[in-house]
Design an enzyme around this catalytic site. Structure first.
Site, PDB file in Angstrom:
ATOM      1  N   ASP A 155       2.558   8.087  10.139  1.00  0.00           N
ATOM      2  CA  ASP A 155       1.980   8.774   8.982  1.00  0.00           C
ATOM      3  C   ASP A 155       2.167  10.288   9.012  1.00  0.00           C
ATOM      4  O   ASP A 155       1.949  10.956   8.007  1.00  0.00           O
ATOM      5  CB  ASP A 155       0.486   8.452   8.867  1.00  0.00           C
ATOM      6  CG  ASP A 155       0.254   7.088   8.233  1.00  0.00           C
ATOM      7  OD1 ASP A 155       1.176   6.595   7.570  1.00  0.00           O
ATOM      8  OD2 ASP A 155      -0.839   6.527   8.401  1.00  0.00           O
ATOM      9  N   ASP A 174       1.561   2.380  -1.780  1.00  0.00           N
ATOM     10  CA  ASP A 174       2.700   3.288  -1.603  1.00  0.00           C
ATOM     11  C   ASP A 174       4.046   2.615  -1.823  1.00  0.00           C
ATOM     12  O   ASP A 174       4.223   1.445  -1.516  1.00  0.00           O
ATOM     13  CB  ASP A 174       2.693   3.854  -0.170  1.00  0.00           C
ATOM     14  CG  ASP A 174       1.434   4.638   0.122  1.00  0.00           C
ATOM     15  OD1 ASP A 174       0.912   5.241  -0.819  1.00  0.00           O
ATOM     16  OD2 ASP A 174       0.994   4.650   1.279  1.00  0.00           O
ATOM     17  N   MET A 195       9.527   2.673  11.050  1.00  0.00           N
ATOM     18  CA  MET A 195       8.652   1.624  10.550  1.00  0.00           C
ATOM     19  C   MET A 195       8.971   1.139   9.129  1.00  0.00           C
ATOM     20  O   MET A 195       9.051  -0.056   8.876  1.00  0.00           O
ATOM     21  CB  MET A 195       7.216   2.114  10.607  1.00  0.00           C
ATOM     22  CG  MET A 195       6.210   0.992  10.573  1.00  0.00           C
ATOM     23  SD  MET A 195       4.606   1.667  10.980  1.00  0.00           S
ATOM     24  CE  MET A 195       3.581   0.253  10.723  1.00  0.00           C
TER      25      MET A 195
END
Length: 341
Positions: free
Chosen positions: A219, A21, A241
């Site tokens: 997430d 990612d 994060m």
């Protein structure tokens, strides 16, 4: 994730530098520092971009992790169960996935105590045996489908969710005003015309932030952000994060969402209360969670959207198009040719 078991079993391993990612720097230091404490030596080969690891004599140690990394903890646990002596891991991640791994290893003959806490104690054993284990459902998928139901005003039942392992995920959706009912081990989301964000007791703006488990998983923040665009009320999304994870909001702004990106970590979402529909556009998915968030936005938008780079989505959502079609989505796969994609 295969390095820990390789070190435990063969005393050596080699891995290439990982990719994935586009969400900011993804550190592997936690893994490496943990292995080094157990006695492993790392050599990084710049020419091949490979990490070579030698660990012919793993010894138990006291390890204080610099961050509560899920994969970092898992990797160190898998190496430590077959190391000589006792290993203590403090600031260990305690996500359900990790609890499952520890429980499974214990059934295989490992000696791990403190499962579910951030302090794990591991007595090294000489060998492990076989076992049977049923994997947990993916909590991020479950959260994604809850968000999808809310955005598209759909009634959806999500089966076999292992509700007790979802932590505060259902609660955070409820904070956005989304109704969900637990029926046995299923979650039922009724069709809702609108959902209103709760405010804090003193009336201040709702903040949704990520934190290590049992806090809210990072997430699902991208999903929350998308769902908040059509809520009644305002939300501050605080992504602590990764420093590049909120940059996909420009696509949502192009679709008509009202979002102020305060800085790389915070976005204020001004809910449209479904008065203004998002509009379909062409976009590219930068990472797996942003990708599915854009997919949810596209399904709730007016008109047609095209999303490129879908392999990012499929890494975490197997056969997503087939499953969404089964729910009635108008979605199809096309071969991209133009625009250099």
């Amino acid at each position: 994730m295969i390095v820990g078991p390789l070190l435990a079993r063969f005393g050596k391993a080699a891995i290439p530098k990982p990719g994935g990612d586009k969400i900011g720097r993804r550190r592997l230091d936690t893994h490496f520092l943990g292995f080094e404490k157990l006695g492993a030596k790392f050599i990084y080969d710049k020419k091949t971009d490979f990490f070579n690891v030698d660990a012919s004599n793993l010894q138990g140690a006291y390890i204080l992790l610099d961050e509560a990394s899920v994969t970092g903890t898992a990797n160190v646990v898998m190496a430590a169960v077959l190391a000589k002596g006792t290993t203590t891991i403090y600031n260990a991640a305690c996500e359900p996935y990790l609890q499952q791994l520890c429980k499974m290893l214990n059934r295989m003959g490992a000696k791990i105590t403190g499962v579910g806490s951030n302090l794990l104690k591991i007595e090294g054993v000489t060998k492990l045996g076989g076992t049977e284990h049923r994997l947990l459902p993916d909590m991020i998928e479950i959260g994604s489908f809850i968000g999808l139901a809310a955005m598209t005003e759909s009634e959806i039942t999500i089966k076999n969710v292992q509700y007790q392992e979802l932590g505060m995920i259902p609660e955070v959706f409820r904070k956005l005003g989304i109704k969900l009912e637990v029926k046995g081990d299923d979650i039922f989301i009724p069709a809702q015309k609108s959902y209103e964000v709760e405010t804090f007791i003193d009336g201040s703006i709702m903040t949704i932030a990520d934190a290590p488990w049992p806090g809210f998983t990072p997430d699902l923040l991208s999903i929350m952000l998308v769902v908040a665009t059509q809520a009644k009320g305002n939300v501050l999304i605080h992504q602590k994060m990764f420093e590049s994870r909120l940059f996909f909001v420009d696509k949502l702004i192009d679709m008509g969402a009202q979002i102020i990106l305060c800085d790389p970590h915070r976005a204020t979402v001004i809910g449209l209360d479904k008065k203004v529909k998002l509009r379909g556009i062409e976009m590219t998915s930068p990472d797996i969670r942003a990708g599915v968030s854009l997919l949810i936005a596209a399904l709730s938008a007016q008109g047609t959207s095209i999303i490129y780079n879908i392999e990012q989505i499929e890494r975490g959502y197997q056969d997503i198009d087939t499953r969404l079609k089964a729910l009635g989505a108008d979605i199809r796969r096309i071969e991209a040719t133009a625009k250099g994609h």
